[in-house]
Design a protein around this motif. Structure first.
Motif, PDB file in Angstrom:
ATOM      1  N   ASP A 681       0.390  -0.981   0.036  1.00 18.37           N
ATOM      2  CA  ASP A 681       0.341  -0.473   0.021  1.00 18.37           C
ATOM      3  C   ASP A 681       0.646   1.568  -0.029  1.00 18.37           C
ATOM      4  O   ASP A 681       0.397   2.663   0.784  1.00 18.37           O
ATOM      5  CB  ASP A 681      -1.262   0.006   1.536  1.00 18.37           C
ATOM      6  CG  ASP A 681      -1.929   0.513   0.815  1.00 18.37           C
ATOM      7  OD1 ASP A 681      -2.613   1.145  -0.402  1.00 18.37           O
ATOM      8  OD2 ASP A 681      -3.242   1.227   1.907  1.00 18.37           O
ATOM      9  N   LEU A 682       2.513   1.221  -0.605  1.00 17.56           N
ATOM     10  CA  LEU A 682       2.934   2.551  -1.013  1.00 17.56           C
ATOM     11  C   LEU A 682       2.228   3.185  -1.546  1.00 17.56           C
ATOM     12  O   LEU A 682       3.216   4.880  -0.660  1.00 17.56           O
ATOM     13  CB  LEU A 682       4.128   2.157  -1.710  1.00 17.56           C
ATOM     14  CG  LEU A 682       4.946   0.770  -0.928  1.00 17.56           C
ATOM     15  CD1 LEU A 682       6.033   0.808  -1.912  1.00 17.56           C
ATOM     16  CD2 LEU A 682       5.875   1.888   0.026  1.00 17.56           C
ATOM     17  N   SER A 683       1.324   3.447  -2.265  1.00 19.54           N
ATOM     18  CA  SER A 683       0.267   4.742  -2.797  1.00 19.54           C
ATOM     19  C   SER A 683      -0.419   5.402  -2.307  1.00 19.54           C
ATOM     20  O   SER A 683      -0.087   6.714  -1.919  1.00 19.54           O
ATOM     21  CB  SER A 683      -0.044   4.198  -4.345  1.00 19.54           C
ATOM     22  OG  SER A 683      -1.380   3.463  -4.036  1.00 19.54           O
ATOM     23  N   THR A 684      -1.143   4.826  -0.845  1.00 20.50           N
ATOM     24  CA  THR A 684      -1.412   5.133   0.384  1.00 20.50           C
ATOM     25  C   THR A 684      -1.008   6.493   1.113  1.00 20.50           C
ATOM     26  O   THR A 684      -1.299   6.799   1.389  1.00 20.50           O
ATOM     27  CB  THR A 684      -2.522   4.702   0.507  1.00 20.50           C
ATOM     28  OG1 THR A 684      -3.693   3.934  -0.683  1.00 20.50           O
ATOM     29  CG2 THR A 684      -3.475   5.234   1.698  1.00 20.50           C
ATOM     30  N   TRP A 685       0.059   5.336   1.616  1.00 13.72           N
ATOM     31  CA  TRP A 685       0.202   5.988   2.690  1.00 13.72           C
ATOM     32  C   TRP A 685       1.872   6.819   2.596  1.00 13.72           C
ATOM     33  O   TRP A 685       2.563   7.745   3.415  1.00 13.72           O
ATOM     34  CB  TRP A 685       1.232   5.278   4.124  1.00 13.72           C
ATOM     35  CG  TRP A 685       2.359   4.374   3.281  1.00 13.72           C
ATOM     36  CD1 TRP A 685       2.096   3.388   3.436  1.00 13.72           C
ATOM     37  CD2 TRP A 685       3.853   4.234   3.871  1.00 13.72           C
ATOM     38  NE1 TRP A 685       2.921   2.240   2.992  1.00 13.72           N
ATOM     39  CE2 TRP A 685       4.263   3.143   3.611  1.00 13.72           C
ATOM     40  CE3 TRP A 685       5.074   4.651   5.048  1.00 13.72           C
ATOM     41  CZ2 TRP A 685       5.595   2.836   3.424  1.00 13.72           C
ATOM     42  CZ3 TRP A 685       6.112   4.968   4.299  1.00 13.72           C
ATOM     43  CH2 TRP A 685       6.654   3.791   4.168  1.00 13.72           C
ATOM     44  N   LEU A 686       2.879   7.126   1.962  1.00 12.11           N
ATOM     45  CA  LEU A 686       4.059   7.497   0.942  1.00 12.11           C
ATOM     46  C   LEU A 686       3.313   8.195  -0.065  1.00 12.11           C
ATOM     47  O   LEU A 686       4.429   9.262   0.604  1.00 12.11           O
ATOM     48  CB  LEU A 686       5.180   6.433   0.931  1.00 12.11           C
ATOM     49  CG  LEU A 686       6.478   6.817   0.313  1.00 12.11           C
ATOM     50  CD1 LEU A 686       6.747   7.699   1.317  1.00 12.11           C
ATOM     51  CD2 LEU A 686       7.857   5.874   0.198  1.00 12.11           C
ATOM     52  N   GLY A 687       3.175   7.650  -0.679  1.00 10.23           N
ATOM     53  CA  GLY A 687       2.406   8.488  -2.223  1.00 10.23           C
ATOM     54  C   GLY A 687       2.232  10.437  -1.431  1.00 10.23           C
ATOM     55  O   GLY A 687       3.362  11.002  -3.280  1.00 10.23           O
TER      56      GLY A 687
END
Length: 834
Positions: A681-687
């Motif tokens: 879920d990188l795009s949610t918390w880091l993106g």
């Protein structure tokens, strides 16, 4: 027949059939449930309609039907008939049909009312084949909807571990005695340095000498072992005295009949069989059994989409069935090729196929019936979730079901062909292409390929499938190919069409047709003999194979073996990549692949054409936009792991605390913060924080603690601080650090004098987590580790005090620590402060 034990149950069986629509019958080997009962049912007034009896194996179905017909003095196909794949002996007069389970499921699907049939008997239901479970499920659904007058009898040699009563709670249950003579058991384990097949040959020869009467039945795992053992025995047994008879499923019917027939010419039969001889099949004259203790087990690997055949130990239930074959006619003897102490270590029963097998065909059955998940059917056991997911995904890719798992018109046509869904898709597409361009006999060629792939008697002579096309001129491959042609267009075309297709077959046509059936097995060369499949896994070719070195292949058959990292290719065809621009362009997808180039220390992006996980070609993108840089960062992190972000201890502690909040089910919807969840879920918390990141140093400088902490709503932040705090307030005013370890332990480190007066260890997470206390010396050295402070004060503390009092005389070492005021000072300073 009149003396079989099942006869004693006939009055109870007749009564149950008159009053109930469901019956469970437990009847051990030799009871007569497979022969005497169906024979009697034909004359009982309780059953006036037609009877279907299911046998799990084709050989047993044919054998049982012939036996019952003989008992009635009739030829097969009159009152008693059978239907198995590729062979049918029934007529308008047939009232008892002995069929395999796959035949039943197709009959129900074609006629959901099963018109004219009054009773379905499931024999040997304990064997738990996929088609057994599915057939029973459809029969129960049919009974509960269209046909409440339909009767079902489920028969098994044993009900142990068989959850029939859960599916049929109102069924009448009856139990019959078996008829078998005592069988003595002998254990002859294979020596440590001896090959088991050689040992088995020696045991058989010795057993025949020591037991001069009766025939011998040997159980082996597969056809290969049977043929090797037959070769060894042929040089050691006199053919005038012994008839060596192989017995396995793919043997022609005449050879199967010969193997189970009584010995002739004064010779003794030595039957070498797979587990087809475990149950319903009656083999005349057997008084000796030699059991290898092995079976060939098929296990589907959802990661590779292929079924692995492994040599496995049989179960205790199976060993009892095999031994029982020696006691059908008179007292017998069974030799087991393992140690007596190993018997108790065997599994109680075999695992059902629905847990291990390829579910693609079963899922298509389910879709045709109208379900979107197999769990919607009344099954004896739930299917493997991973195997079912792979099956639905493949059917969607082949356009046999849509995105909502509803069967398509193409899927319905595929189901009617009765072959594996992969091959059905190939045949139907070949038909469509031939209708558009009749210059090439693609349909006949597709039928030839399907016949070769499905044939169980195929000899191995290299991986190139073109070398096997001639097999479809005769034998099993030809029979299968002709049947597919007949089913798909109803014209009954035969040898002429097949011969033309074989003689005109072009390698490009072969590979394109195979790619329709196996799009996930399009393979690109890597290394010397290795290939990467579109499914993402690796396979290898023998280095001396004629296909070795081909840049592209389509793999129709490969097998995985235990201990091997790559599967071995057995059937394939050379593929021209130009087809990706033409006939196979529907399989091609375009991707932007972004990542980090370690050598040039920069982000990159490539525009790729792929088939599955295999790259056909690619072009670099000169100028990366913000979205592509984000994708490159995601790719870099997924490739190297979260460790490359240099997450500090504060972040690690936060993630551990959240994991414990989830584990102890603290109130609230806690997000997962483990590696797998964060990477997915990188795009949610880091993106959202990457818009201005262009270098690795910028990425690693982000405040990851705040990023992750902000994933928690305010109320969860407060709950976490309250119930899983970072520090514990000591009575001395010290905020003692709590370290949350990966094991789940919460460790509070504090000097022993500051823990004085604490009667118990602290607890966290609403009392569910007891803190482990690391009690330190005045010099901050470890003295003790305890999660039970009360017990520590009462016991181990006395030894600590004795040792430390002389070393640290200026500090408190009280006799009653649990009731002493804590301090962080020396005795003198403590007293002066007091």
């Amino acid at each position: 027949m009149n003396s079989l034990p099942i006869q004693h149950l006939f009055p109870a069986l007749q009564s149950a059939l008159a009053s109930s629509s469901q019956l469970i019958l437990q009847a051990p080997t030799g009871a007569g449930k497979s022969t005497a009962l169906p024979l009697a049912l034909l004359d009982w007034p309780q059953v006036s309609g037609k009877i279907l009896m299911l046998e799990p194996r084709r050989m047993a179905a044919r054998n049982v039907a012939h036996f019952i017909a003989k008992q009635r003095g009739e030829t097969i196909g009159n009152t008693v008939g059978f239907r198995v794949r590729g062979e049918s002996k029934v007529s308008a007069n047939t009232r008892l049909e002995v069929v395999t389970e796959g035949v039943l499921t197709r009959m129900i699907q074609q006629d959901p009312e099963l018109s004219g049939y009054e009773l379905i008997i499931f024999d040997e239901i304990h064997e738990r084949h996929l088609t057994t479970d599915l057939g029973l499920a459809l029969a129960l659904e049919l009974q509960s909807s269209f046909r409440d007058d339909l009767k079902i009898i489920a028969m098994s040699a044993t009900l142990a571990g068989l959850p029939l009563h859960g599916l049929m709670p109102n069924a009448v249950t009856l139990e019959s005695e078996g008829r078998s003579y005592p069988v003595s058991i002998e254990y002859r384990a294979v020596g440590a340095q001896q090959e088991w097949l050689v040992h088995m040959a020696q045991v058989i020869v010795t057993a025949l000498q020591q037991h001069p009467q009766g025939s011998l039945l040997a159980f082996l795992p597969g056809q290969g072992e049977i043929n090797r053992l037959a070769q060894q025995l042929s040089t050691r047994l006199d053919p005038k005295e012994y008839h060596i008879a192989p017995l396995y499923g793919s043997l022609p019917a005449a050879q199967q009949d010969s193997a189970i027939a009584p010995a002739t010419d004064g010779r003794r039969n030595v039957v070498l069989s797979t587990n087809v001889a475990e149950s319903s099949l009656t083999i005349e004259g057997i008084t000796l059994v030699v059991d290898s203790g092995y079976k060939r087990q098929a296990s589907f690997n959802p990661k590779t989409g292929v079924t692995r055949l492994s040599l496995k130990r049989i179960s205790q239930s199976s060993s009892a069935q095999r031994a029982g074959r020696a006691g059908r006619l008179c007292p017998g003897h069974c030799i087991r090729l393992w140690g007596q102490e190993d018997q108790g270590r065997l599994l109680q029963a075999d695992e059902p196929e629905i847990v291990l097998g390829d579910l693609t065909s079963m899922v298509l059955d389910g879709a045709y019936w109208g379900v979107s998940a197999l769990t919607q059917l009344p099954l004896l056991s739930p299917p493997s979730a991973a195997n079912e997911a792979v099956a639905w995904s493949l059917l969607t890719q082949l356009q046999l079901v849509d995105e909502k798992r509803k069967i398509t018109a193409h899927g319905r046509a595929a189901y009617q062909l009765g072959c594996h869904p992969r091959l059905a898709h190939m045949l139907l597409t070949a038909q469509q292409w031939q209708q558009a361009d009749s210059s090439t006999p693609l349909l006949a060629l597709a039928a030839v390929l399907a016949g070769v792939i499905e044939s169980r008697s195929r000899a191995r002579r290299g991986a190139d499938i073109s070398g096997y096309l001639g097999d479809a001129r005769h034998g099993e491959s030809a029979q299968l190919a002709r049947s597919y042609l007949t089913r798909i267009d109803g014209q009954g075309r035969g040898k002429g069409d097949l011969a033309q297709a074989i003689s005109q077959a072009h390698p490009d046509d072969i590979s394109v047709l195979l790619a329709l059936a196996f799009p996930d097995r399009i393979a690109k060369a890597r290394g010397v003999s290795g290939y990467q499949l579109a499914a993402g896994v690796g396979v290898t070719l023998n280095t001396d194979d004629s296909l070795s070195g081909a840049p592209w292949l389509v793999v129709a058959d490969f097998q995985e073996s235990q201990g091997q990292s790559s599967g071995r290719v057995y059937l394939a065809s050379r593929l021209d990549p130009a087809c990706f621009n033409d006939s196979l362009k529907s399989l091609v997808t375009e991707h932007i692949d972004c990542g980090w180039d370690d050598n040039q220390a920069r982000f990159y992006a490539l525009r790729q054409r792929r088939v599955g996980a295999v790259v056909i070609d690619q072009q670099p993108i000169a100028q990366l936009d913000a979205a592509q840089i984000k994708q490159a960062i995601y790719g870099l992190i997924r490739a190297k792991g979260l460790a490359m972000l240099n997450l500090d201890d504060k972040v690690t502690q936060l993630r551990q605390r959240v994991a414990l909040a989830r584990q102890y089910q603290l109130a609230g919807d806690w997000p997962a913060m483990d590696d797998e969840a964060l990477l997915a879920d990188l795009s949610t918390w880091l993106g959202p924080y990457l818009d201005n990141v262009r270098r690795l140093t910028q990425l690693q400088a982000l405040d990851f603690y705040s990023l992750l902490h902000n994933l928690l709503p305010w109320d969860l932040q407060q709950t976490l601080a309250q119930h899983l705090p970072t520090h514990w307030p000591m009575a001395t005013g010290t905020r003692a650090n709590i370290e949350y370890e990966p094991s789940g332990r919460a460790l509070l480190s504090v000097r022993l004098q500051e823990a004085l007066g604490m009667a118990q260890s602290p607890t966290l997470a609403q009392g569910k987590l007891v803190v482990t206390m690391a009690l330190l010396s005045p010099a901050q050295r470890p003295l003790a580790l305890t999660a039970d402070l009360a017990n520590f004060w009462a016991g181990p503390y006395l030894e600590v005090k004795k040792e430390m009092k002389g070393r640290y005389p200026k500090h408190l070492w009280p006799d009653d620590p649990a009731n002493t005021v804590p301090t962080k000072f020396t005795k003198k300073k403590t007293l002066s402060n007091g």
